[in-house]
Write an enzyme that holds these catalytic residues in place. Structure first.
Site, short mmCIF file in Angstrom:
data_model
loop_
_atom_site.label_atom_id
_atom_site.label_comp_id
_atom_site.label_asym_id
_atom_site.label_seq_id
_atom_site.Cartn_x
_atom_site.Cartn_y
_atom_site.Cartn_z
N ASN A 60 -5.68 3.43 6.80
CA ASN A 60 -7.18 4.19 6.64
C ASN A 60 -7.89 3.60 7.71
O ASN A 60 -9.03 4.37 7.73
CB ASN A 60 -7.63 3.62 5.34
CG ASN A 60 -7.00 4.19 4.09
OD1 ASN A 60 -6.84 5.40 4.19
ND2 ASN A 60 -6.16 3.76 3.04
N HIS A 72 0.87 -1.30 0.06
CA HIS A 72 0.04 -0.01 0.10
C HIS A 72 0.76 1.25 0.07
O HIS A 72 1.26 1.74 0.94
CB HIS A 72 -0.88 -0.14 1.15
CG HIS A 72 -1.98 1.04 1.14
ND1 HIS A 72 -2.43 1.45 2.66
CD2 HIS A 72 -2.31 1.82 0.37
CE1 HIS A 72 -3.12 2.58 2.35
NE2 HIS A 72 -3.05 2.86 0.77
N1 LIG Z 1 -5.84 7.64 -4.36
C1 LIG Z 1 -5.17 7.63 -3.27
O1 LIG Z 1 -4.76 8.48 -2.65
C2 LIG Z 1 -4.66 5.98 -2.97
C3 LIG Z 1 -3.99 5.78 -2.02
C4 LIG Z 1 -3.63 4.42 -1.77
C5 LIG Z 1 -4.04 3.48 -2.36
N2 LIG Z 1 -5.01 3.72 -3.35
C6 LIG Z 1 -5.47 2.51 -4.12
O2 LIG Z 1 -5.00 2.34 -5.19
C7 LIG Z 1 -5.92 1.98 -6.14
C8 LIG Z 1 -5.92 2.73 -7.42
O3 LIG Z 1 -6.37 3.95 -6.96
P1 LIG Z 1 -6.28 5.31 -8.05
O4 LIG Z 1 -6.47 6.38 -6.92
O5 LIG Z 1 -5.18 5.28 -8.75
O6 LIG Z 1 -7.39 5.15 -8.86
P2 LIG Z 1 -7.76 5.84 -10.27
O7 LIG Z 1 -9.14 5.73 -10.49
O8 LIG Z 1 -6.95 7.16 -10.45
O9 LIG Z 1 -7.31 4.73 -11.38
C9 LIG Z 1 -7.28 3.39 -11.48
C10 LIG Z 1 -7.22 3.03 -13.01
O10 LIG Z 1 -7.45 1.53 -13.17
C11 LIG Z 1 -7.93 1.37 -14.47
N3 LIG Z 1 -8.59 0.11 -14.44
C12 LIG Z 1 -9.80 -0.29 -14.02
N4 LIG Z 1 -9.92 -1.47 -14.14
C13 LIG Z 1 -8.75 -2.00 -14.67
C14 LIG Z 1 -8.49 -3.52 -15.27
N5 LIG Z 1 -9.18 -4.37 -14.85
N6 LIG Z 1 -7.42 -3.55 -15.97
C15 LIG Z 1 -6.47 -2.41 -15.99
N7 LIG Z 1 -6.77 -1.36 -15.32
C16 LIG Z 1 -7.87 -0.96 -15.09
C17 LIG Z 1 -8.63 2.57 -14.79
O11 LIG Z 1 -8.96 2.62 -16.10
C18 LIG Z 1 -7.88 3.72 -14.09
O12 LIG Z 1 -7.03 4.35 -14.94
C19 LIG Z 1 -7.05 1.62 -5.24
O13 LIG Z 1 -7.19 0.22 -5.04
C20 LIG Z 1 -7.09 2.63 -4.39
O14 LIG Z 1 -7.77 2.35 -3.21
C21 LIG Z 1 -5.38 4.82 -3.84
#
Ligand SMILES: NC(=O)c1ccc[n+]([C@@H]2O[C@H](COP(=O)([O-])OP(=O)(O)OC[C@H]3O[C@@H](n4cnc5c(N)ncnc54)[C@H](O)[C@@H]3O)[C@@H](O)[C@H]2O)c1
Length: 281
Positions: free
Chosen positions: A189, A139
């Site tokens: 979280n 994470h």
């Molecule tokens: N945003 C944050 O601050 C944060 C921090 C730590 C962890 N996370 C975790 O990281 C992960 C991603 O979050 P994010 O903020 O980058 O989301 P985001 O919405 O910015 O990006 C997600 C991406 O995944 C792609 N995607 C979806 N399904 C897919 C598939 N089957 N194959 C390939 N690509 C696919 C989408 O097209 C999109 O570009 C989540 O699990 C989130 O909980 C987010």
């Protein structure tokens, strides 16, 4: 030996994770569902590296070398040669489980499949594969190139060896791994989201404006960023998804997402990425 990293999902986190590995000298294969998303991720990485170069933190040659180590693709087949895969797609348990099953079928059998999930059970993702001992949580924090913590989550079946390899990789990125058990929200979280949720209740109830609430937490508690600014930065949809996992997982009403958060997400007010959240961007 781990030399090639696969990253699935080229959003906020996947792009940053790809950049961190590329800067540390790994070959990176970044996969998303459509070309424009991959182009956006590459542009984001160029912009971030340019900032580092302008600040004198990265040499221009190292920026070019890092960009040269990144390849992108819209099909998972690009990951057959990967030595370690990090998943960073949407925070949705069904989508992640389906992806882990697909990755398990095509990736080299000995390699580790890591998830960047903020809150979903690593045990559940491991159970979608035939290698649950080689599934773990990795994470990263946002923005990945700047934040040095990586919460390492051990699923019920994750082996000591997998945790050791994952933690060693974090150190090769110049980051600090901290182990957490597989409970909803892990450490980060479980503590952060109830605070953000409470700040949103305070806005809804008119206790203070977003500016007032953020200022209290910044100047009064010495937080570098107020909780509502942080929520906008994380993405309000991501915050809501995490709160739902906490609420479902613990069954405790204290984790119930604030109705104002639900309303904003339903209206497409997702924070920084949509241009509107508690603040306008
Ligand atoms: N945003 C944050 O601050 C944060 C921090 C730590 C962890 N996370 C975790 O990281 C992960 C991603 O979050 P994010 O903020 O980058 O989301 P985001 O919405 O910015 O990006 C997600 C991406 O995944 C792609 N995607 C979806 N399904 C897919 C598939 N089957 N194959 C390939 N690509 C696919 C989408 O097209 C999109 O570009 C989540 O699990 C989130 O909980 C987010």
């Amino acid at each position: 030996m781990i030399t090639t990293i696969g990253v699935v999902g080229a959003g906020t986190m996947g792009g940053g994770i790809a950049q961190a590995f590329a800067q540390a000298g790994f070959a990176v294969r970044l996969v998303d569902v459509a070309e424009p998303l991959l182009d956006r991720a590459r542009r984001g990485m160029e912009k971030s590296l340019d900032t580092f170069v302008n600040k004198g933190k990265v040499a221009a040659a190292d920026r070019d070398a890092a960009l040269g180590r990144l390849t992108t693709a819209t099909a998972l087949d690009a990951l057959v040669e990967a030595d370690y895969i990090v998943e960073a797609i949407v925070e949705n348990v069904e989508a992640k489980r389906a992806l882990f099953t697909s990755l398990d079928a095509l990736a080299k059998p000995e390699i580790i499949l890591a998830s960047n999930t903020s809150s979903i059970s690593i045990t559940l993702l491991g159970a979608a594969t035939k290698r649950p001992d080689r599934v773990l949580g990795m994470h990263f924090m946002n923005p990945v190139p700047l934040m040095t913590l990586v919460e390492m989550i051990r699923g019920q079946a994750t082996s000591d060896e997998s945790m050791r390899i994952g933690s060693e990789l974090c150190r090769r990125l110049g980051k600090t791994p901290v182990e957490a058990a597989d409970f909803p929200g892990f450490i980060a979280n479980r503590i952060l989201m109830p605070m953000i949720n409470e700040a949103i209740y305070a806005v809804m109830e008119g206790v203070g404006t977003p500016e007032a609430i953020d200022t209290v937490m910044k100047l009064g508690m010495n937080h570098p960023m107020g909780p509502l600014t942080l929520a906008d930065f994380i993405g309000l949809d991501v915050c809501l998804a995490i709160l739902e996992v906490l609420h479902d997982g613990f069954g405790d009403p204290k984790y119930r997402a604030c109705p104002l958060l639900r309303r904003m997400v339903a209206a497409g007010q997702l924070g920084r990425k949509s241009g509107q959240g508690f603040y306008t961007y």
